[in-house]
Design a protein around this motif. Structure first.
Motif, short mmCIF file in Angstrom:
data_model
loop_
_atom_site.label_atom_id
_atom_site.label_comp_id
_atom_site.label_asym_id
_atom_site.label_seq_id
_atom_site.Cartn_x
_atom_site.Cartn_y
_atom_site.Cartn_z
N ALA A 423 0.94 -1.17 -0.27
CA ALA A 423 -0.18 0.35 -0.22
C ALA A 423 0.96 1.15 0.20
O ALA A 423 2.07 1.32 0.50
CB ALA A 423 -1.01 -0.41 1.16
N PRO A 424 0.80 2.01 -0.81
CA PRO A 424 1.69 3.38 -1.16
C PRO A 424 1.13 3.99 0.49
O PRO A 424 2.20 5.42 0.70
CB PRO A 424 1.59 3.87 -2.14
CG PRO A 424 -0.22 3.55 -2.92
CD PRO A 424 -0.45 2.21 -1.92
N TYR A 425 0.48 4.62 1.41
CA TYR A 425 0.27 4.75 1.97
C TYR A 425 -0.96 3.78 3.25
O TYR A 425 -1.55 3.01 2.48
CB TYR A 425 -1.06 6.18 1.87
CG TYR A 425 -2.13 5.83 1.17
CD1 TYR A 425 -2.72 5.55 1.72
CD2 TYR A 425 -1.90 5.65 -0.16
CE1 TYR A 425 -4.17 5.35 1.19
CE2 TYR A 425 -3.16 5.81 -0.54
CZ TYR A 425 -4.98 5.56 -0.23
OH TYR A 425 -5.20 5.34 -0.46
N SER A 426 -0.68 4.73 4.66
CA SER A 426 -1.61 4.22 5.78
C SER A 426 -2.28 4.76 6.01
O SER A 426 -2.07 5.98 6.06
CB SER A 426 -0.89 3.02 6.35
OG SER A 426 0.42 4.04 7.47
N VAL A 427 -3.68 4.09 6.55
CA VAL A 427 -4.70 5.53 7.11
C VAL A 427 -4.97 4.58 8.53
O VAL A 427 -4.97 3.60 8.82
CB VAL A 427 -5.58 5.73 7.02
CG1 VAL A 427 -5.27 7.02 5.62
CG2 VAL A 427 -6.75 4.15 6.30
N PHE A 428 -5.59 5.66 10.07
CA PHE A 428 -6.05 4.58 10.88
C PHE A 428 -7.37 3.99 10.52
O PHE A 428 -8.32 4.66 10.23
CB PHE A 428 -6.10 6.05 11.83
CG PHE A 428 -6.23 4.93 13.24
CD1 PHE A 428 -5.56 5.03 13.98
CD2 PHE A 428 -7.54 5.05 13.88
CE1 PHE A 428 -4.98 3.97 14.98
CE2 PHE A 428 -7.79 5.24 15.42
CZ PHE A 428 -6.25 4.19 15.93
N ILE A 429 -7.03 2.49 10.64
CA ILE A 429 -8.37 1.49 10.23
C ILE A 429 -9.12 1.99 11.81
O ILE A 429 -8.76 1.11 12.65
CB ILE A 429 -7.60 0.83 9.46
CG1 ILE A 429 -7.26 -0.40 10.32
CG2 ILE A 429 -6.58 0.93 8.43
CD1 ILE A 429 -6.84 -1.39 10.16
N HIS A 430 -10.12 1.45 11.12
CA HIS A 430 -11.34 0.81 11.98
C HIS A 430 -10.74 -1.05 12.79
O HIS A 430 -10.44 -1.17 14.35
CB HIS A 430 -12.45 0.61 12.05
CG HIS A 430 -13.63 -0.03 13.04
ND1 HIS A 430 -13.38 -1.34 13.28
CD2 HIS A 430 -14.85 0.81 13.74
CE1 HIS A 430 -14.77 -1.21 14.04
NE2 HIS A 430 -15.56 -0.93 14.31
#
Length: 567
Positions: A423-430
């Motif tokens: 993945a080119p980026y990460s986010v805060f996931i549930h």
């Protein structure tokens, strides 16, 4: 609710049974003091009478339950609790017989007297003498004392057990020490049955099954939250369906509920914090690590988007367990919205969810490559899948010139594919983004997230794949419901795909295929319909095969068919 036990003739027989079990325990104590053969015979001969009383009470309770059915659930709860109480009284009687029978193996009949047995019998008899009144009146205070006797007996047993271990090391009096240990062990097991009896009485009083640690956690956590409601006035409604291992339930004030039902206000106009008819609070108790992790994640989510998670009202930690009270959110789950709401409301809910995800992803995005780890997650849950469906683990086959690799070989090859993808980026996931963990409040036009102990920075397709499969795996097969679920899945897919395209995510479809394969295959461990489970499993296998066939070509050219998303 005393009437149901009196009316059905249960109370009278329960009284006789308690008296008989008390007599058995008292006579057992006399046997250990005197070794009188007449008392030994009395104990063994009275065992059948206790068994008969148990059968009479069970028959009366089951007959009454059958007649009451769903018309009077409170009466049914009390009758069910009576069956549990009766079974455990009978077990205590059996332990008394077991103790008496062990005395014949004592080489020295006075040997057992060196252990302080009087405290054991005092704890058992004190608890037994409270059982009848506690059950008839559903007395929470007495039930709690009955439960506490188990802790007393455990402590007494541990002291004597350590002493026996030390004496065994000397090599002397081995037979007497082992027999004494067995006698002490039966006394300790009486405590286990008393704990079951106390918890059954709590069930009769509250209408919910509580372990004593859960009872104490609820009481202490309510106190910490500032809620001044006696536990006898608390209504607890379990929320079933959770697979987290935590006890979750809605807590409301019984006295306020009664007042509201009568159309009148409670005696005080001052609002009790946290617990009322309109909202109540959620009580969650379970593994300490999970509860603490969830509280930390709730605080993290609240800093990202205030109002998105529920508020933590109070918490407490006790050893390996922890508990918390959280705000009960208004609205309904996304599953209920998708399946039952009007089309306009469904569209609005999906739009709000997309906007919520957009805001969270933009706010928390970290532009650094990240491995998704879908196949390793699949492998960690595969044992549970294969316990239910061992035939899924197929072996290598050859059909003419066609060679079919084993399932385990396919997973190894899929791991190699995943190593090529980032993945080119990460986010805060549930972290557990199924449609039962999303709450839509139409009145306030808000989305809320619940059950957040797995939240972390990760590939957003972790959440998207779980969301899509949580729609798919619902056992709804009529065309109308399926059309609604399929639309909800497609909408989020298109939203996430557009977001990925805008942010340079060239391997979106390939990673989503891996995520979907993981979720399809692992979801079969919860599905007892073999045809539907096989459908999900084969869909996961199909996606893995498509990825393996594409290997060697650019991953930005891999296209995921939308038909794979829907049933």
């Amino acid at each position: 609710m005393e009437n149901v036990l009196q009316k059905e003739g249960v109370a009278e027989n329960l009284r006789f049974m308690v008296i008989e079990v008390v007599k058995q325990v008292e006579n057992t104590q006399r046997v250990l003091d005197t070794m009188d053969p007449k008392i030994i015979e009395s104990v063994t001969s009275r065992d059948d009478y206790i068994d008969n009383l148990k059968s009479v009470i069970e028959n009366k309770c089951y007959s009454a339950i059958n007649r009451s059915g769903s018309r009077n659930p409170r009466s049914v709860d009390i009758l069910r609790a009576s069956i549990t109480v009766t079974s455990n009284l009978e077990r205590i009687g059996d332990f008394a017989v077991n103790i008496v029978e062990q005395t014949e193996y004592l080489k020295d009949k006075d040997f057992i007297k060196r252990f302080d047995l009087s405290k054991f019998f005092e704890a058992v008899l004190t608890a037994l003498n409270q059982v009848y009144t506690a059950m008839i009146k559903q007395d929470m205070s007495q039930a709690f004392k009955i439960c506490r006797s188990e802790f007393t007996l455990d402590f007494l047993y541990k002291v004597q057990f350590d002493r026996i271990l030390n004496e065994l090391r000397s090599g002397r009096e081995t037979e007497n020490l082992i027999t004494s240990h067995l006698i002490l062990r039966y006394l300790e097991r009486m405590g286990d049955s008393l704990l079951n009896i106390g918890e059954a009485i709590i069930f009769a009083a509250l209408g919910e099954k509580f372990k004593i640690r859960q009872y104490e956690a609820l009481r202490e956590t309510l106190a910490k939250s500032g809620v001044e409601v006696p536990l006898s006035e608390v209504e607890f409604h379990s929320i079933w369906g959770t697979r987290s291992g935590c006890r979750i339930g809605l807590v409301t004030d019984r006295s306020r509920n009664r007042a509201n039902e009568k159309g009148c206000a409670p005696e005080s106009d001052e609002k009790q914090p946290g617990v009322d008819k309109a909202s109540g609070v959620l009580f969650k108790e379970g593994n300490r690590k999970k509860i603490i992790q969830e509280m930390e994640n709730i605080n993290r989510w609240d800093s990202i988007m205030p109002g998105l998670p529920p508020k933590v009202l109070a918490h407490q930690v006790d050893g390996s367990q922890a508990a918390m009270l959280v705000e009960y959110l208004g609205g309904c789950t996304f599953q209920d919205v998708v399946l039952t709401a009007e089309a306009e409301i469904v569209e609005n809910a999906i739009f709000l969810l997309e906007q919520t995800l957009l805001s969270v992803w933009d706010h928390t995005q970290a532009m650094a490559p990240m491995k998704s780890g879908f196949i390793r997650q699949l492998e960690s849950r595969l044992d549970d899948v294969l316990r239910l469906y061992p035939n899924f683990d197929w072996q290598p086959k050859t059909i003419g010139s066609l060679e079919i690799a084993s399932f385990s070989h396919m997973l190894e090859a899929a791991k190699a594919v995943e190593d090529e993808l980032e993945a080119p980026y990460s986010v805060f996931i549930h972290g557990d983004f199924n449609i039962n963990n999303i709450v839509y409040d139409h009145e306030s036009q808000q989305i809320h997230f619940i059950d957040l102990h797995r939240s972390k920075l990760a590939d957003p397709l972790q959440d998207i794949s779980v969301y899509i499969v949580s729609n798919f795996r619902l056992p709804m097969f009529d065309l109308y419901s399926r059309a609604r679920l399929n639309r909800a899945a497609r909408r989020i897919y298109h939203f996430a795909r557009s977001y990925g395209a805008e942010h340079g995510d060239a391997s979106f479809d390939a990673r989503l295929a891996l995520g979907l394969a993981r979720s399809f295959i692992t979801s079969t461990r919860f599905e007892l319909n073999p045809r539907f489970a096989k459908d999900m499993f084969l869909r996961g296998v199909y996606l893995l095969e498509k990825l393996l066939d594409h290997r060697g070509n650019p991953w930005d050219q891999f296209v995921l068919s939308e038909d794979a998303l829907v049933y």
